[in-house]
Design a protein around this motif. Structure first.
Motif, PDB file in Angstrom:
ATOM      1  N   THR A   1      25.268  -5.732  -1.881  1.00  0.00           N
ATOM      2  CA  THR A   1      24.192  -6.181  -2.431  1.00  0.00           C
ATOM      3  C   THR A   1      23.071  -5.066  -2.525  1.00  0.00           C
ATOM      4  O   THR A   1      22.406  -4.830  -3.556  1.00  0.00           O
ATOM      5  CB  THR A   1      23.553  -7.470  -1.612  1.00  0.00           C
ATOM      6  N   GLN A   2      23.198  -4.066  -1.573  1.00  0.00           N
ATOM      7  CA  GLN A   2      22.367  -2.849  -1.513  1.00  0.00           C
ATOM      8  C   GLN A   2      22.573  -2.126  -2.544  1.00  0.00           C
ATOM      9  O   GLN A   2      21.809  -1.334  -3.335  1.00  0.00           O
ATOM     10  CB  GLN A   2      22.615  -2.269  -0.044  1.00  0.00           C
ATOM     11  N   LEU A   3      24.033  -1.797  -2.991  1.00  0.00           N
ATOM     12  CA  LEU A   3      24.323  -0.990  -4.266  1.00  0.00           C
ATOM     13  C   LEU A   3      23.643  -1.326  -5.273  1.00  0.00           C
ATOM     14  O   LEU A   3      23.111  -0.592  -6.097  1.00  0.00           O
ATOM     15  CB  LEU A   3      25.750  -0.794  -4.188  1.00  0.00           C
ATOM     16  N   LYS A   4      23.768  -2.682  -5.537  1.00  0.00           N
ATOM     17  CA  LYS A   4      23.092  -3.497  -6.666  1.00  0.00           C
ATOM     18  C   LYS A   4      21.703  -3.224  -6.927  1.00  0.00           C
ATOM     19  O   LYS A   4      21.054  -2.706  -7.983  1.00  0.00           O
ATOM     20  CB  LYS A   4      23.604  -4.858  -6.808  1.00  0.00           C
ATOM     21  N   ASN A   5      20.992  -3.261  -5.590  1.00  0.00           N
ATOM     22  CA  ASN A   5      19.487  -3.162  -5.590  1.00  0.00           C
ATOM     23  C   ASN A   5      19.279  -1.580  -5.787  1.00  0.00           C
ATOM     24  O   ASN A   5      18.215  -1.295  -6.296  1.00  0.00           O
ATOM     25  CB  ASN A   5      18.733  -3.386  -4.262  1.00  0.00           C
ATOM     26  N   LEU A   6      19.929  -0.773  -5.382  1.00  0.00           N
ATOM     27  CA  LEU A   6      19.710   0.942  -5.473  1.00  0.00           C
ATOM     28  C   LEU A   6      19.918   1.122  -7.002  1.00  0.00           C
ATOM     29  O   LEU A   6      19.119   1.865  -7.539  1.00  0.00           O
ATOM     30  CB  LEU A   6      20.702   1.284  -4.587  1.00  0.00           C
ATOM     31  N   VAL A   7      20.896   0.580  -7.598  1.00  0.00           N
ATOM     32  CA  VAL A   7      20.955   0.700  -9.162  1.00  0.00           C
ATOM     33  C   VAL A   7      20.064   0.164 -10.004  1.00  0.00           C
ATOM     34  O   VAL A   7      19.121   0.859 -10.831  1.00  0.00           O
ATOM     35  CB  VAL A   7      22.492   0.071  -9.469  1.00  0.00           C
ATOM     36  N   LYS A   8      19.414  -1.106  -9.573  1.00  0.00           N
ATOM     37  CA  LYS A   8      18.352  -1.712 -10.341  1.00  0.00           C
ATOM     38  C   LYS A   8      17.225  -0.860  -9.987  1.00  0.00           C
ATOM     39  O   LYS A   8      16.282  -0.700 -10.857  1.00  0.00           O
ATOM     40  CB  LYS A   8      17.920  -3.133  -9.864  1.00  0.00           C
ATOM     41  N   SER A   9      16.817  -0.162  -8.943  1.00  0.00           N
ATOM     42  CA  SER A   9      15.630   0.597  -8.658  1.00  0.00           C
ATOM     43  C   SER A   9      15.717   1.859  -9.282  1.00  0.00           C
ATOM     44  O   SER A   9      14.929   2.900  -9.122  1.00  0.00           O
ATOM     45  CB  SER A   9      15.259   0.676  -7.082  1.00  0.00           C
ATOM     46  N   GLY A  10      16.981   2.624  -9.672  1.00  0.00           N
ATOM     47  CA  GLY A  10      17.219   3.867 -10.298  1.00  0.00           C
ATOM     48  C   GLY A  10      17.357   4.864  -9.500  1.00  0.00           C
ATOM     49  O   GLY A  10      17.582   6.037  -9.616  1.00  0.00           O
ATOM     50  N   LYS A  11      17.841   4.525  -8.068  1.00  0.00           N
ATOM     51  CA  LYS A  11      17.925   5.426  -6.820  1.00  0.00           C
ATOM     52  C   LYS A  11      19.336   5.958  -7.160  1.00  0.00           C
ATOM     53  O   LYS A  11      19.812   6.925  -6.813  1.00  0.00           O
ATOM     54  CB  LYS A  11      17.649   4.942  -5.678  1.00  0.00           C
ATOM     55  N   LEU A  12      20.365   4.931  -7.765  1.00  0.00           N
ATOM     56  CA  LEU A  12      21.712   5.127  -7.923  1.00  0.00           C
ATOM     57  C   LEU A  12      22.032   4.914  -9.325  1.00  0.00           C
ATOM     58  O   LEU A  12      21.440   4.123  -9.992  1.00  0.00           O
ATOM     59  CB  LEU A  12      22.619   4.272  -7.224  1.00  0.00           C
ATOM     60  N   LEU A  13      22.982   5.496 -10.019  1.00  0.00           N
ATOM     61  CA  LEU A  13      23.764   5.383 -11.207  1.00  0.00           C
ATOM     62  C   LEU A  13      25.112   4.653 -11.011  1.00  0.00           C
ATOM     63  O   LEU A  13      25.958   5.442 -10.181  1.00  0.00           O
ATOM     64  CB  LEU A  13      23.598   6.842 -12.157  1.00  0.00           C
ATOM     65  N   LYS A  14      25.385   3.720 -11.815  1.00  0.00           N
ATOM     66  CA  LYS A  14      26.521   3.205 -11.797  1.00  0.00           C
ATOM     67  C   LYS A  14      27.524   3.928 -12.989  1.00  0.00           C
ATOM     68  O   LYS A  14      26.950   3.592 -13.974  1.00  0.00           O
ATOM     69  CB  LYS A  14      26.745   1.858 -11.698  1.00  0.00           C
ATOM     70  N   VAL A  15      28.588   4.491 -12.485  1.00  0.00           N
ATOM     71  CA  VAL A  15      29.448   5.113 -13.773  1.00  0.00           C
ATOM     72  C   VAL A  15      30.872   4.287 -13.441  1.00  0.00           C
ATOM     73  O   VAL A  15      31.634   4.592 -12.524  1.00  0.00           O
ATOM     74  CB  VAL A  15      29.637   6.675 -13.481  1.00  0.00           C
ATOM     75  N   LYS A  16      31.102   3.656 -14.557  1.00  0.00           N
ATOM     76  CA  LYS A  16      32.453   2.609 -14.363  1.00  0.00           C
ATOM     77  C   LYS A  16      32.485   1.979 -13.194  1.00  0.00           C
ATOM     78  O   LYS A  16      31.440   1.154 -12.797  1.00  0.00           O
ATOM     79  CB  LYS A  16      33.605   3.394 -14.564  1.00  0.00           C
ATOM     80  N   ALA A  17      33.415   2.150 -12.269  1.00  0.00           N
ATOM     81  CA  ALA A  17      33.365   1.362 -10.723  1.00  0.00           C
ATOM     82  C   ALA A  17      32.945   2.403  -9.727  1.00  0.00           C
ATOM     83  O   ALA A  17      33.144   2.403  -8.306  1.00  0.00           O
ATOM     84  CB  ALA A  17      34.643   1.090 -10.592  1.00  0.00           C
ATOM     85  N   SER A  18      32.192   3.358  -9.783  1.00  0.00           N
ATOM     86  CA  SER A  18      31.610   4.242  -8.875  1.00  0.00           C
ATOM     87  C   SER A  18      30.133   4.550  -9.142  1.00  0.00           C
ATOM     88  O   SER A  18      29.443   4.083 -10.169  1.00  0.00           O
ATOM     89  CB  SER A  18      32.383   5.576  -9.177  1.00  0.00           C
ATOM     90  N   TYR A  19      29.478   5.145  -8.101  1.00  0.00           N
ATOM     91  CA  TYR A  19      28.089   5.194  -7.997  1.00  0.00           C
ATOM     92  C   TYR A  19      27.658   6.798  -7.913  1.00  0.00           C
ATOM     93  O   TYR A  19      28.312   7.575  -6.896  1.00  0.00           O
ATOM     94  CB  TYR A  19      27.659   4.580  -6.785  1.00  0.00           C
ATOM     95  N   LYS A  20      26.777   7.277  -8.629  1.00  0.00           N
ATOM     96  CA  LYS A  20      26.375   8.607  -8.363  1.00  0.00           C
ATOM     97  C   LYS A  20      24.736   8.519  -7.854  1.00  0.00           C
ATOM     98  O   LYS A  20      24.180   7.330  -7.909  1.00  0.00           O
ATOM     99  CB  LYS A  20      26.129   9.527  -9.663  1.00  0.00           C
TER     100      LYS A  20
END
Length: 124
Positions: A78-97
């Motif tokens: 859930t934290q990863l989803k929130n970080l992607v939504k806020s723009g702090k992480l980028l989701k690339v396929k099944a990975s996070y940058k």
């Protein structure tokens, strides 16, 4: 059978008082680990994957380096989803940058060294 008491004041079943008593008198919980945002950033930087880090890799890093609760994998997702939504992480396929917001760490401004004052030579 359910009986409702009739009173002049507001009806409380003791719940509001007991909830306030529990929450107001307890000290705030202090977690034994930093924020998930900081831990995920550290994990992605440490893993150094070019295409981003997968969720199992991040979870494995966090489990090895931090003391976390048993359900941390659910919290992590859930934290990863929130970080992607806020723009702090980028989701690339099944990975996070790391996103631009986390790449630019708040840098402390360097203090300028005060110029040294020259002592006046004493005349004898």
């Amino acid at each position: 059978a359910y009986h409702k008491e009739i009173s002049a004041g507001p009806v409380t079943n003791g719940t509001s008082h007991s909830i306030c008593y529990r929450t107001c008198n307890m000290p705030p919980k202090v977690s034994a680990h930093p924020k998930y945002e900081d831990m995920v950033k550290a994990a992605i930087l440490a893993l150094k994957d070019r295409n981003g880090s997968s969720v199992p890799a991040i979870a494995k890093y966090l489990a090895a380096n931090y003391k976390l609760p048993d359900n941390f994998k659910k919290i992590l997702s859930t934290q990863l989803k929130n970080l992607v939504k806020s723009g702090k992480l980028l989701k690339v396929k099944a990975s996070y940058k790391l996103g631009e917001a986390l790449k630019k760490a708040p840098k402390k401004p360097k203090k300028k060294a005060a110029p040294k004052k020259k002592k006046a030579a004493k005349k004898p």
